[in-house]
Design an enzyme around this catalytic site. Sequence first.
Site, short mmCIF file in Angstrom:
data_model
loop_
_atom_site.label_atom_id
_atom_site.label_comp_id
_atom_site.label_asym_id
_atom_site.label_seq_id
_atom_site.Cartn_x
_atom_site.Cartn_y
_atom_site.Cartn_z
N HIS A 69 44.56 36.90 32.81
CA HIS A 69 43.83 38.16 32.66
C HIS A 69 43.43 38.78 34.00
CE1 HIS A 69 42.40 40.99 29.87
NE2 HIS A 69 41.96 40.16 28.94
N ASP A 117 46.74 42.71 31.12
CA ASP A 117 45.88 42.87 29.96
C ASP A 117 46.69 42.72 28.67
OD1 ASP A 117 43.67 43.56 31.63
OD2 ASP A 117 44.57 45.54 31.88
#
Lengths: 82, 404
Positions: B379, B383
């Site tokens: 992350h 995304d």
Amino acid sequence: MTLDEIRATFIADLIAVAPDIDAESLRDNDHLQDDLGLDSMDFLNLVSALHKRLGLPIPEADYPRLATTAKAVAYLDQALAG
Amino acid sequence: MPSLGADMEEGKLVEWLVKPGDRVSKGDIVAVVETQKGAIEIEIFEASEIGALLAEPGQMLPVGAPLARLGAAGDKDIAAVPAGARVTAPTAPAPEPALKPPAEPVVPVAGAPAPAATKGGTVLASPAARASAAELGIALEAVTGSGPSGAILLSDIERHVPAPATSVAELAPEGRPKGKPGLDMTEMRRAIAAAMSRSKREIPHYYLSHDIDLQTAQDWLTATNAGRTPDQRLLMGAILIGAVVRALAKVPELNGRFEAELFAPSTAVHCGLAVAMRGGGLIAPAIPDAQGMDLDAIMQAMRDMIARTRTGRLRNSEITQGTITISSLGESGVDALFGVIYPPQVALVGFGTPRLRPMVREGRVELRLAVTATLAADHRVSDGRRGALFLAQMNRLLQEPESL
């Protein structure tokens, strides 16, 4: 080839593909994938080796007939005779 | 001694494949080193002439210790390099070789354990050992170091921790686990534990999953293989790798390496494959430059790499330069695999076992071969929306296997 010769050939190629298999403790009805842990790549390598050595086509549709040593010996015997 | 993984601290020189005076080109294999991942072939990082071999086969050497002295091809002065000069070992990606100033006597050998050494009041310890000790709440002063000058290594910390009631080796049937000859299963378990713990500590994973219809690909595969001899046949695994590699072109932030707080995307796809070792454990070597390969080339590379992982030798570039990893359960597993990213990579693609499932196709429920594909991604770099785009693109590609 006699059945014993076919069996010896099959086991030699099997052990070449999976060197950790112990020829002594190998049973004729051991399932190559479920009991001996061969994966699809090992199995394809085994089929390739048998093809090279025996000159048989061994189509994918026949793979289930190579599921155990006992089945494979019977299948190869029949294929060599045919 | 090159680093063959973030958590490697030492390796044993097994044999030299060159001798002084030999000319070598970049990529030539010059030595074999034994590590937690088995015997690894060491490639030379630039064209040169072998000056002097500084390490003897059988020696255990810490990462960074000199193995040999190199000179430019034809360089008459190689032998004149001051005794003790160190040539840095290559790390991935191979940097320019640099001469370090003369240092302590070369070729430190791990010998008898010495009490923890201190330097200026600080206990000598490797960064990995320091981090591990801090995590486990162990005082470094209490640990006996076995590294150079008595420095504490990660293995010393691990020795200091009481062994768990059941070790991995004990779980294996018939005592000693079977597997690749020369491979220490306990050591391999330790290497996996170190890499995976680091991953879960440092990488904020997110996970996505998508069910993909594989029937079209299976039908194409059956038809293709029907006309081929066994040695030319493809496996579904090669098609899945092809789809991953092509889909990465659309979402490049899943392919690369995150090092020194920075993500470096890679245009090349060095596609790692998690290869299960017969007898336990796994190694994830990478197929180099898979982005330019058709399915036949991928199949050939996969076949060669799996064979060498299990029974032969891998090369150091194959185990250190992966930019993404694929992990697949194969034919006799379960529906889905949610993976742990292999640092410093930023994504891992998992495939469950394909099986017949009811799938909706053109408004009707049909029995189709299907697979659950998953993505574990970093992350810090991407995304969920981008990750979803990747899995959707893979699905699209797998509906047109002839285009791969």
